[in-house]
Scaffold this active site. Structure first.
Site, PDB file in Angstrom:
ATOM      1  CG  HIS A  54      -1.960  -1.027   1.223  1.00 43.85           C
ATOM      2  ND1 HIS A  54      -3.042  -0.975   2.065  1.00 43.85           N
ATOM      3  CD2 HIS A  54      -2.123  -2.153   0.476  1.00 43.85           C
ATOM      4  CE1 HIS A  54      -3.819  -2.015   1.853  1.00 43.85           C
ATOM      5  NE2 HIS A  54      -3.272  -2.751   0.891  1.00 43.85           N
ATOM      6  CD  GLU A  56      -2.112   4.146   3.097  1.00 39.12           C
ATOM      7  OE1 GLU A  56      -1.769   3.465   2.103  1.00 39.12           O
ATOM      8  OE2 GLU A  56      -3.282   4.195   3.501  1.00 39.12           O
ATOM      9  CB  CYS A  84      -6.665  -0.603   5.172  1.00 37.96           C
ATOM     10  SG  CYS A  84      -4.920  -1.077   5.140  1.00 37.96           S
ATOM     11  CB  CYS A  87      -2.180   1.698   6.118  1.00 39.11           C
ATOM     12  SG  CYS A  87      -1.748   0.799   4.609  1.00 39.11           S
TER      13      CYS A  87
END
Length: 146
Positions: A54, A56, A84, A87
């Site tokens: 992801h 992040e 999410c 993260c």
């Protein structure tokens, strides 16, 4: 430099992800004092075949490598979509001071499943940008038509 300067960089990074057929989510980490960008990325889940790639997560790794420190105290994480739970946990562990996101993630956002995952000291802000919302809506519209 203000939030909108960083959000414009964030939007360009999300557009880059979109052209690579990645979900157009991007992230930037900024030092709150120097205003320097310490790390930035967009989603690379498809490219790397990695469900943890992801934006992040990659930006956090990049910023930690740049600072040679596992903590990102006195930093702001800008991200296009609400993080999410995975993260958000990484944001908390990295001790990021401020989280700014553009769009709420009603399906997978951390506030739906685990709003307490972030330390109460982390300042959370949402800044809505119509252009980004159109980009992500268009991405998912095209994905569903395939």
């Amino acid at each position: 430099m203000n939030d909108f300067y960083y959000l414009s960089i964030l939007y360009k990074e999300a557009c880059d992800a979109y052209t690579k057929k990645e979900v157009p989510i991007s992230s930037i980490i900024v030092d709150n004092h120097s205003k320097n960008i310490l790390g930035k990325s967009h989603n690379m889940v498809e490219l790397l075949n990695d469900p943890t790639a992801h934006a992040e997560m990659i930006a956090i790794s990049s910023a930690c490598n740049n600072l040679k420190n596992k903590y990102l105290v006195n930093t702001t994480l800008y991200v296009t979509l609400e993080p999410c739970v995975m993260c958000a946990g990484a944001i908390n562990k990295a001790q990021i001071s401020r989280l700014v996101f553009i769009s709420e993630d009603k399906q997978y956002g951390f506030r739906k499943y685990s709003p307490s995952v972030l330390n109460k000291k982390i300042k959370i802000e949402q800044i809505y940008l119509d252009d980004y919302q159109k980009l992500i809506d268009n991405f998912f519209y095209k994905l569903r038509k395939i």
